[in-house]
Motif scaffolding. Structure first.
Motif: not given
Lengths: 437, 298
Positions: A188-198, B282-290
Motif C-alpha cells: 500500500s505504501f507504493w505510490k509510484g513516486l520517482a524516488i521510490q522507483e529510483k 531500502q524497503i523501509i525507505k521506500i515505505r517511508k517515502a510512500g
C-alpha cells in the motif's frame, strides 16, 4: 494519443491480471492438494514409526529424499539465471519470464529446506544444527547458504512486484477482500513516486549482483556434501561446476515448461510468443551441451583409470542394475532435448514443452543416480548384512513424500499465479512504451 | 554273447562300487602334531604345538586337542606338561622348574609330543631332536656404515662353540611385522659362527628416543629350532608424535575451527547479510517515502 496509451495500458493490465481458477484450474489444484495430503500422511507415518518405514538402511542412508533435495536446489538456481544474469546483461526479451523464474526459485528452495528436515529421523533435532553445528561441516554451510538464498530470492520476487501491487490495489472492487488486505499489507505504501522507483531499481540491481555468487554457492556447497566425502562416484574436484551446469539446465527446462503452461492456460500468446521460445530454446540447448560435457568429464576420467571401487560403481551405472535408469537420464535429460532444440522447428512452443518436460524428468532421475548407486558401493565390502541392504528401492512412504513435495512446490506456484500477476504488468507496460517510441 | 557278458560285468562293477561308497565306513581323518622348540633372548625355553589335519589336500587346524609334551623320553618324570590347542590348533608350554636340573646337563635333547586319543582322532606322536644353541648380537661401526653381527653358538660338553652354515634372519621389529635389515632375506654364519648384515634402513622411524629393535633369529631350524634375540639400538629417527587433538583443524570440535575458516566464512556471511540488511532498509525507505507522500524530487 494519451487515450491510445491508456487503452494499451488497460489492455495489458487486463491481460496480465491474475485470473480466478477455471474448471481445469480447480481440478489441477485439487489434484495437487490430494497428492500433497497423501505425502503429509506418509510423513505422519514416518514421524510415528520412524525412518524404518523407508527403505533406507545402513548403506543407503540418503535415498530419494536427498535426490529430491538436490533436484529442488538445482531448479531453484533458475532465478539467478533468468532474472539476475539477463537483467544485468540488459536482456529485455526475458522480462515476461522473470517472475515465473523467481517463483519457481522460491517454491523450490522452500521445499528443498523442508525435504532435508523430512530426511531426518528426529526433525526436532534440526535446531541442534544451529546450537551445536560445526562451521567446518559442509552441512552447516549448506544450511546457511540455503537460508540466505531463500531470503534473497524472496526479495527478488518482492521488490519488482511492488509496482504491480499498486495496480492490484487499484482494482479493489474486482477482487476478494482477503486478497486486497494482503495486497495492501504488502504494497500500500507504493505510490509510484520517482524516488521510490529510483530506490527500487537500485535495490533490484544490488540484488541481482548479490544473488549470482550466492546461487553459485548454494549449488557448489550442495555438491560438496558429496565431493568432500571420499566415495566412488563422489570423489571429484569437478563436482561444483558439474552441479551448477546441471542446475542451470533443469532450471531453464522448468521455466520452459512453466512458460508454455501459463501461456496456454492464461492465454498469454501476445506476451510469451515464439520469439521467447526460440531464445529460451537456444539457451537450453547450450546448457544441455554444457552439462553433457561435464557428464563426459565426470564419467570418462574415472572410467579411464578404472580403480577397483570406481569400476564396480561405473559398471553398475553403465551396464548393471542402474543402466536402464542411467541411459534413460542421459538420453531423456540431455541427448534427445539437444536433438530437438538444435533445429529451429524444435524451438517452437510444443516441441519446447516436450523437451522441457524431458529435461526436468531426466534431471530428477540424474540426481537419484548421483546419490544412490554410490552409497551401494562403499570402499569396504558389505559382509554379513541382510540381503535388502545390498539394494535400494524407495518405500511407498518415500515415494508419497517425494511426489507430495513436488506437488507442494507446484501448489505454491499455482497459488502465486492465482494471487499475483505471473508476468510483470508494470515492466511490460514500460517496455511496450519504450518499443513504441 | 561276449558283448552281453561285458555288459553284465560292467553292471556288477558299478553296483559293487556304489555299494562300497554307501556302506564303507568313512576313514577317520589323521591328526598331525607339529612340535616346535623356542628360545627367546637366551632365557626360558618353551615348546609350541600345532595340531592339524589334511582334508581335501589342505591342512586344516584342529582345535581342542590335548597333547602331552615330554623331554627326552615318554615318561611321567620327563613330562613338561599337557597342552590343549586353541581354536587355531595352537598351544604352547614353557619348561617347568622340575626339569631344570635335567635340562642344564643336556647338550642335545629330544622333545616328544603325544596327542591324547579322542572320539574323532587316534593318538599320534611326533618328536624332534635338537642341539642346544644360543644366539648373540653385536653392533658394528666401520667407515660410517652400521652393521649387525649375529653369532650362533652350540653347547658342546660344558662349552659353547660357534657353529657355521646356520641360516639366520636379521630383522628390524616393527608394529605389524618384521623388516629385513639389509638387502637379503637370510644370512649364513661363517666358520666363526658369525653372520654380518649391513644396516641399510637409515632413517627408519624409531620410538621417541630414536630406538629400534633389531632381532637375530633362526626359524624352524632342523638342528637348533627357533632361537631369537632382540637388541635395542639407537639407529632410528626419533618419532615426534604430532598431536592435533587440541589444535584448530577442519576435523576438530566446533570450538576449535581453524581461524582462516572462521574469518573467511564470517567475512562472506557478514558481507552477504549486510547487503540483505541494506536491502531491507531500502524497503523501509521506500515505505517511508510512500507513507509520507514525499514530493517527486527525482
Amino acid at each position: 494519443m494519451e487515450n491510445t496509451t491508456a487503452l494499451i495500458n488497460e489492455q495489458i493490465t487486463k491481460d496480465l491480471l491474475p485470473q480466478k481458477f477455471g474448471k481445469r484450474g480447480m481440478i489441477w489444484t485439487g489434484a495437487l492438494i490430494v497428492i500433497a495430503l497423501i505425502g503429509a500422511f506418509a510423513y505422519y507415518r514416518q514421524l510415528r514409526y520412524g525412518l524404518v518405514v523407508t527403505s533406507m538402511r545402513d548403506y543407503v542412508s540418503w535415498g530419494i529424499y536427498i535426490s529430491n533435495f538436490v533436484f529442488f536446489v538445482a531448479i531453484s538456481l533458475v532465478g539467478s539465471l533468468i532474472t539476475a544474469v539477463f537483467r544485468l546483461a540488459n536482456v529485455h526479451w526475458s522480462t515476461p519470464l522473470t517472475r515465473i523464474a523467481e517463483i519457481i526459485a522460491v517454491s523450490a528452495i522452500v521445499f528443498a529446506s523442508l525435504i532435508i528436515i523430512v530426511d531426518m529421523g528426529r526433525p526436532e533435532r534440526f535446531v541442534n544444527l544451529f546450537m551445536y553445528g560445526r562451521i567446518q561441516s559442509p552441512i552447516v554451510w549448506d544450511v546457511i547458504v540455503i537460508s540466505t538464498y531463500f531470503v534473497i530470492s524472496l526479495l527478488l520476487l518482492y521488490l519488482p512486484l511492488l509496482p504491480d501491487l499498486k495496480i492490484l490495489i487499484a482494482r479493489e472492487s474486482k477482487d476478494a477482500k482477503g486478497l486486497q488486505k494482503m495486497y495492501r499489507f504488502l504494497g500500500s505504501f507504493w505510490k509510484g513516486l520517482a524516488i521510490q522507483e529510483k530506490i527500487n531499481n537500485k535495490a533490484v540491481t544490488i540484488l541481482c549482483i548479490t544473488i549470482i555468487p550466492v546461487a553459485f554457492c548454494i549449488h557448489t556447497v550442495t555438491s560438496w556434501l558429496f565431493a568432500t566425502t571420499y566415495r566412488p562416484g563422489w570423489d571429484s574436484t569437478n563436482f561444483g561446476a558439474y552441479f551448477i551446469s546441471g542446475a542451470f539446465l533443469v532450471g531453464a527446462g522448468g521455466v520452459v515448461v512453466a512458460m508454455y503452461v501459463f501461456r496456454k492456460v492464461y492465454k498469454l500468446e501476445k506476451y510469451i510468443n515464439e520469439m521467447h521460445f526460440d531464445k529460451m530454446g537456444k539457451i537450453v540447448v547450450m546448457l544441455a551441451l554444457l552439462y553433457l560435457y561435464f557428464n563426459v568429464n565426470e564419467y570418462l576420467v574415472p572410467a579411464f583409470k578404472m580403480k577397483k571401487p570406481e569400476e564396480a560403481h561405473l559398471t553398475q551405472l553403465f551396464a548393471g542394475e542402474f543402466a536402464p535408469l542411467f541411459w534413460f537420464a542421459i538420453c531423456v535429460g540431455m541427448l534427445i532435448p539437444i536433438a530437438i532444440l538444435l533445429f529451429k522447428k524444435g524451438r517452437k512452443p510444443v516441441p519446447m514443452f516436450v523437451a522441457g518436460i524431458m529435461i526436468v524428468i531426466g534431471a530428477w532421475f540424474k540426481r537419484y543416480l548421483i546419490v544412490t548407486p554410490t552409497l551401494l558401493h562403499p570402499f569396504l565390502p558389505m559382509y554379513n548384512v541382510p540381503e535388502s541392504y545390498h539394494h535400494y528401492f524407495p518405500s511407498w512412504e518415500e515415494w508419497a513424500i517425494a511426489i507430495g513435495s513436488l506437488a507442494g512446490a507446484l501448489l505454491v506456484i499455482t497459488f502465486f499465479a492465482r494471487i499475483f500477476p505471473i508476468i510483470p504488468i508494470h515492466e511490460t507496460i514500460i517496455e511496450q512504451h519504450e518499443t513504441a517510441e | 554273447m561276449k558283448l552281453q557278458n561285458n555288459y553284465k560285468l560292467f553292471f556288477i562293477l558299478i553296483t559293487a562300487f556304489y555299494c562300497n561308497s554307501i556302506w564303507a565306513e568313512e576313514p577317520k581323518p589323521k591328526l598331525l602334531v607339529d612340535v616346535g622348540y623356542h628360545l627367546d633372548n637366551n632365557t626360558f625355553p618353551f615348546v609350541s604345538i600345532f595340531t592339524k589335519s589334511k582334508i581335501e589336500k589342505k591342512f586344516i587346524a584342529v582345535p581342542n586337542i590335548s597333547v602331552k609334551v615330554y623331554l627326552g623320553q615318554e615318561a611321567d618324570a620327563n613330562l613338561l606338561g599337557t597342552v590343549i590347542t586353541n581354536k587355531y590348533g595352537k598351544g604352547m608350554i614353557s619348561f617347568p622348574v622340575s626339569v631344570n636340573t635335567l635340562w642344564d646337563t643336556l647338550s642335545q635333547f629330544k622333545l616328544i609330543a603325544t596327542s591324547v586319543a579322542g572320539k574323532k582322532y587316534e593318538s599320534v606322536s611326533n618328536e624332534v631332536s635338537l642341539t642346544k644353541a644360543k644366539i648373540y648380537i653385536d653392533t658394528l661401526w666401520a667407515d660410517g656404515v652400521r652393521s649387525i653381527a649375529v653369532t650362533i653358538k652350540i653347547k658342546s660338553g660344558n662349552e659353547w662353540k660357534p657353529v657355521k652354515d646356520v641360516e639366520t634372519k636379521i630383522v628390524i621389529k616393527r608394529s605389524v611385522g618384521n623388516l629385513s635389515i639389509g638387502d637379503k632375506e637370510t644370512y649364513t654364519t661363517d666358520s666363526t659362527g658369525k653372520a654380518t648384515a649391513e644396516f641399510t634402513k637409515v632413517g627408519m622411524p624409531g620410538d621417541a628416543g630414536g630406538n629400534i629393535i633389531i632381532v637375530g633369529k633362526t626359524e624352524d631350524n632342523e638342528l637348533y629350532g627357533n632361537i631369537s634375540l632382540e637388541r635395542k639400538v639407537k639407529w632410528g629417527t626419533p618419532l615426534v608424535n604430532v598431536n592435533t587433538f587440541d589444535q584448530r583443524t577442519l576435523f576438530a570440535t566446533r570450538d576449535k575451527a581453524p581461524l582462516w575458516l572462521l574469518f573467511l566464512a564470517g567475512f562472506i556471511f557478514i558481507t552477504v547479510w549486510a547487503v540483505i540488511i541494506y536491502l531491507f532498509l531500502q524497503i523501509i525507505k521506500i515505505r517511508k517515502a510512500g507513507m509520507e507522500n514525499w514530493p517527486d524530487i527525482a
